[in-house]
Design a protein around this motif. Sequence first.
Motif, PDB file in Angstrom:
ATOM      1  N   LYS A 153       1.035  -1.443   0.136  1.00 57.34           N
ATOM      2  CA  LYS A 153      -0.291  -0.075   0.037  1.00 57.34           C
ATOM      3  C   LYS A 153       0.794   1.320   0.328  1.00 57.34           C
ATOM      4  O   LYS A 153       1.730   0.986   0.612  1.00 57.34           O
ATOM      5  N   TYR A 183       1.817   5.930   0.228  1.00 51.49           N
ATOM      6  CA  TYR A 183       1.122   6.874   1.579  1.00 51.49           C
ATOM      7  C   TYR A 183       1.706   7.859   0.990  1.00 51.49           C
ATOM      8  O   TYR A 183       3.148   7.647   0.539  1.00 51.49           O
ATOM      9  N   LYS A 184       0.983   9.026   0.655  1.00 50.28           N
ATOM     10  CA  LYS A 184       1.480  10.904  -0.184  1.00 50.28           C
ATOM     11  C   LYS A 184       1.569  10.786   1.149  1.00 50.28           C
ATOM     12  O   LYS A 184       1.218  10.676   2.758  1.00 50.28           O
ATOM     13  N   ARG A 219       4.686   2.729   3.743  1.00 51.72           N
ATOM     14  CA  ARG A 219       4.271   3.741   4.698  1.00 51.72           C
ATOM     15  C   ARG A 219       5.748   4.141   5.708  1.00 51.72           C
ATOM     16  O   ARG A 219       5.079   4.676   6.053  1.00 51.72           O
ATOM     17  N   ALA A 231       7.954   6.557   4.013  1.00 49.37           N
ATOM     18  CA  ALA A 231       6.427   7.577   4.343  1.00 49.37           C
ATOM     19  C   ALA A 231       6.659   8.002   5.538  1.00 49.37           C
ATOM     20  O   ALA A 231       6.388   9.368   5.712  1.00 49.37           O
ATOM     21  N   GLU A 232       6.153   7.442   6.871  1.00 50.13           N
ATOM     22  CA  GLU A 232       5.706   8.301   8.061  1.00 50.13           C
ATOM     23  C   GLU A 232       7.573   8.379   7.973  1.00 50.13           C
ATOM     24  O   GLU A 232       7.422   9.439   9.438  1.00 50.13           O
ATOM     25  N   ILE A 272       0.561  12.293   6.748  1.00 50.77           N
ATOM     26  CA  ILE A 272       1.113  11.079   5.762  1.00 50.77           C
ATOM     27  C   ILE A 272      -1.011  10.986   5.817  1.00 50.77           C
ATOM     28  O   ILE A 272      -1.784  10.502   6.814  1.00 50.77           O
ATOM     29  N   GLU A 273      -1.233  10.553   4.438  1.00 48.23           N
ATOM     30  CA  GLU A 273      -2.537   9.492   4.312  1.00 48.23           C
ATOM     31  C   GLU A 273      -2.156   8.277   2.733  1.00 48.23           C
ATOM     32  O   GLU A 273      -1.643   8.555   1.993  1.00 48.23           O
ATOM     33  N   ARG A 274      -3.450   7.852   3.365  1.00 49.93           N
ATOM     34  CA  ARG A 274      -3.368   6.127   2.273  1.00 49.93           C
ATOM     35  C   ARG A 274      -3.363   6.666   1.214  1.00 49.93           C
ATOM     36  O   ARG A 274      -4.606   7.394   1.382  1.00 49.93           O
ATOM     37  N   GLU A 275      -3.207   6.539   0.019  1.00 47.72           N
ATOM     38  CA  GLU A 275      -3.063   6.901  -1.755  1.00 47.72           C
ATOM     39  C   GLU A 275      -4.656   5.609  -1.974  1.00 47.72           C
ATOM     40  O   GLU A 275      -4.263   4.141  -2.010  1.00 47.72           O
TER      41      GLU A 275
END
Length: 101
Positions: free
Chosen positions: A20, A22-23, A72, A75-76, A97-100
């Motif tokens: 997955k 993440y932005k 993830r 991104a974190e 961060i936000e899940r794409e």
Amino acid sequence: MADTEIVRKPKAKPRVERPKLYKVILLNDDFTPRDFVVTVLCSVFRMTEDEASLVMLAAHRQGACVVAVYTREVAEMKAEEATDAGRSWGYPLAFTIERED
Ligand code: TYC
């Protein structure tokens, strides 16, 4: 011909999940100097100064801007490192961060 029949087991199809993504999102604020935002974007996200200026201006004008997309953990780490860089100078610079989809 032999009267035994070889019955092959159907091969299990390897199911590899795509990781997955993440932005990392840069949030605008009223206090962090523009040059500082550009410096952080260049050093943490390996952007050129031109790219970083465009992202900084987009966040400044729209309130937020996507900086990059990673798995993830990455991104974190990047969001934390960039937010900490602002905090260490007393600025409220923030990355989330936000899940794409
Ligand atoms: N709005 C800030 C200023 O006018 C600059 C800024 C841009 C801060 C983007 C944060 O994500 C940001 N000094």
